[in-house]
Design a protein around this motif. Structure first.
Motif, PDB file in Angstrom:
ATOM      1  N   LEU A   1      -5.359  -3.607  -4.145  1.00 29.77           N
ATOM      2  CA  LEU A   1      -5.869  -2.355  -4.694  1.00 29.77           C
ATOM      3  C   LEU A   1      -5.066  -1.166  -4.186  1.00 29.77           C
ATOM      4  N   LEU A   2      -4.689  -1.236  -2.915  1.00 31.86           N
ATOM      5  CA  LEU A   2      -3.941  -0.147  -2.300  1.00 31.86           C
ATOM      6  C   LEU A   2      -2.432  -0.271  -2.519  1.00 31.86           C
ATOM      7  N   GLY A   3      -2.001  -1.461  -2.937  1.00 31.28           N
ATOM      8  CA  GLY A   3      -0.571  -1.756  -2.980  1.00 31.28           C
ATOM      9  C   GLY A   3       0.253  -0.780  -3.793  1.00 31.28           C
ATOM     10  N   GLY A   4      -0.314  -0.272  -4.890  1.00 29.55           N
ATOM     11  CA  GLY A   4       0.430   0.656  -5.711  1.00 29.55           C
ATOM     12  C   GLY A   4       0.574   2.032  -5.103  1.00 29.55           C
ATOM     13  N   SER A   5      -0.170   2.292  -4.023  1.00 29.91           N
ATOM     14  CA  SER A   5      -0.149   3.621  -3.396  1.00 29.91           C
ATOM     15  C   SER A   5       0.541   3.624  -2.043  1.00 29.91           C
ATOM     16  N   VAL A   6       0.989   2.448  -1.581  1.00 31.61           N
ATOM     17  CA  VAL A   6       1.616   2.383  -0.263  1.00 31.61           C
ATOM     18  C   VAL A   6       3.068   1.951  -0.396  1.00 31.61           C
ATOM     19  N   ASP A   7       3.858   2.296   0.609  1.00 29.68           N
ATOM     20  CA  ASP A   7       5.284   1.990   0.583  1.00 29.68           C
ATOM     21  C   ASP A   7       5.626   0.669   1.259  1.00 29.68           C
ATOM     22  N   TYR A   8       4.832   0.299   2.279  1.00 27.27           N
ATOM     23  CA  TYR A   8       5.061  -0.947   3.013  1.00 27.27           C
ATOM     24  C   TYR A   8       3.718  -1.639   3.241  1.00 27.27           C
ATOM     25  N   VAL A   9       3.689  -2.961   3.081  1.00 28.14           N
ATOM     26  CA  VAL A   9       2.534  -3.776   3.472  1.00 28.14           C
ATOM     27  C   VAL A   9       3.022  -4.794   4.492  1.00 28.14           C
ATOM     28  N   VAL A  10       2.380  -4.821   5.659  1.00 34.12           N
ATOM     29  CA  VAL A  10       2.881  -5.572   6.807  1.00 34.12           C
ATOM     30  C   VAL A  10       1.862  -6.612   7.256  1.00 34.12           C
TER      31      VAL A  10
END
Length: 427
Positions: free
Chosen positions: A22-31
């Motif tokens: 859900l947040l992926g489209g609004s964040v630059d990195y997922v760790v």
């Protein structure tokens, strides 16, 4: 500093993949900052379902850079299998970054995991048998193999020799298994080096520079709070720290950089593997939750144990993680119950206990104290706002929020990417 930690607030399997996506489209990195391929995320995009075991959920979001941090243990064969599967379905995986300090799950780690668990018999922990625990043990014992070791054959050979000195004694003399050859292991590991190399990076530097540039970084935990090696239901836990502090050590980012900590809560409770579970159900209600909720482990394929919502655990998760928000998932699964029990406290040896007991013995003997909330029968999967929910569903969410100690900022009303009610923005 827009750094967010997103983690499980129960025993894992809360729906972290949906929340991250859900947040992926609004964040630059997922760790990913801990665990290995013993943690599974299911993400539904349109009519497509993706089961991720090792890769960060952000790999499904175009424009997002997925990162496997130094705190993760990596099985290269599983990694390549996942990458191949996504590539075959048209997903671009080229932006993936992997820390050179992440430890490798070697073939002998998997062997030791399986034979040890079998040897324990009734005392088994309930591991996935994927070598996760033995790899973390090697890391702590300073005989682990890191990804960067693949690029120095001499160092790699020395490290494998050191690790197998003791393990072969164990395998041959205790478990009556064949010794593992050093050369065979080294050859297998070196076979992964060329394909891994484009992904390997100094992820600590990358992430800290991203935060300095006001990029949004989301740290995604595997498993859940009650499986944390320090703060979970020990010894029935994982071998790493899924709690918020693990994001700092597992990714190399200081705690002052973290701006928000989001806990994922299922509207009821599940767990996989052995260990205490006060609200576990052994009746038709438990069977119904399992069937309607599709409660089968993404990674293990095992049926999940199911029970009612446990507010004691939720309060504990709020405390040890410093949670600022909750994402409540699978509210739709509870549709159809006339009354919904919620565990508000435990009874232990005749005493009412409202906080998680620190004693393992007490927790094993804890019996749930329930309050009963009125249920609802209306279909909620089309709800787009909190006001669209039936009043009893609204009251259930409000009650859980008050009992758990942090605001519920999003609610999952179905498995799909768009079946989510955002009450407050996480960003």
């Amino acid at each position: 500093m827009p750094a967010l930690v997103l983690l499980g607030a129960q025993w894992g399997d809360e729906g972290k993949g949906k929340a991250t996506d859900l947040l992926g489209g609004s964040v630059d990195y997922v760790v990913r900052y801990q665990g290995g391929n013993n943690a599974g995320h299911t993400v539904v995009v349109g009519d497509q379902k993706y089961a991720l075991h090792l890769l960060p959920s952000g790999i499904l979001s175009p424009g997002c850079t997925p990162v496997i941090g130094n705190g993760v243990v990596v099985d290269p064969s599983v990694l390549f299998s996942e990458l191949n599967g996504l590539n075959d379905r048209g997903v671009d995986t080229s932006k993936l970054l992997i820390s050179g300090n992440a430890h490798i799950i070697t073939p002998y780690n998997v062997t030791v995991d399986k034979v040890t668990e079998r040897f324990l018999g009734k005392r088994k922990i309930g591991t996935t048998g994927r070598g996760i625990g033995p790899t973390y043990a090697d890391k702590i014992n300073r005989v682990g193999i890191r990804i960067q070791d693949l690029y120095d054959e001499s160092i790699l050979t020395q490290k494998v020799e050191a690790a197998l000195d003791g393990k072969n004694q164990l395998l041959t003399k205790v478990f009556n298994r064949r010794a593992i050859e050093v050369g065979q292991v080294v050859e297998e590991l070196l076979g992964y080096a060329d394909r891994l190399k484009p992904y390997v990076a100094d992820t600590v530097l990358v992430l800290n520079q991203a935060l300095e540039q006001d990029k949004v970084v989301l740290f995604e935990g595997g498993q859940g709070t009650l499986l944390d090696i320090d703060h979970g239901t020990y010894p029935f836990v994982t071998s790493s720290n899924p709690t918020a502090g693990g994001a700092c050590t597992g990714a190399g980012v200081g705690p002052t950089k973290i701006s928000r900590v989001i806990g994922i809560l299922k509207a009821y409770t599940t767990r996989v593997g052995s260990g205490p579970f006060p609200t576990e159900l052994f009746d038709e209600d438990g069977d119904a939750l399992r069937r309607i909720g599709g409660e089968r482990g993404v990674t293990t394929g095992r049926d999940r144990r199911c029970g009612w919502f446990d507010a004691v655990i939720a309060r504990y998760a709020t405390r040890v993680n410093g949670l600022t928000d909750f994402f409540l998932t699978k509210l739709d699964v509870l549709t159809g119950w006339e009354q919904i029990p919620v565990c508000v406290a435990y009874e232990i040896d005749g005493r009412r206990v409202e906080e998680l007991p620190y004693s393992q013995t007490d927790f094993h003997h804890a019996k749930p104290v329930y309050e009963y909330l009125p249920g609802w029968s209306e279909d909620i999967t089309k709800a787009k706002s909190f006001s669209d929910l039936p009043k009893n569903a609204q009251d259930y969410v409000k009650a859980l929020e008050e009992m758990s100690g942090a605001p519920i900022s999003a609610i999952g009303v179905g498995p799909g990417r768009d079946e989510t009610i955002e009450v407050n923005s996480f960003l």
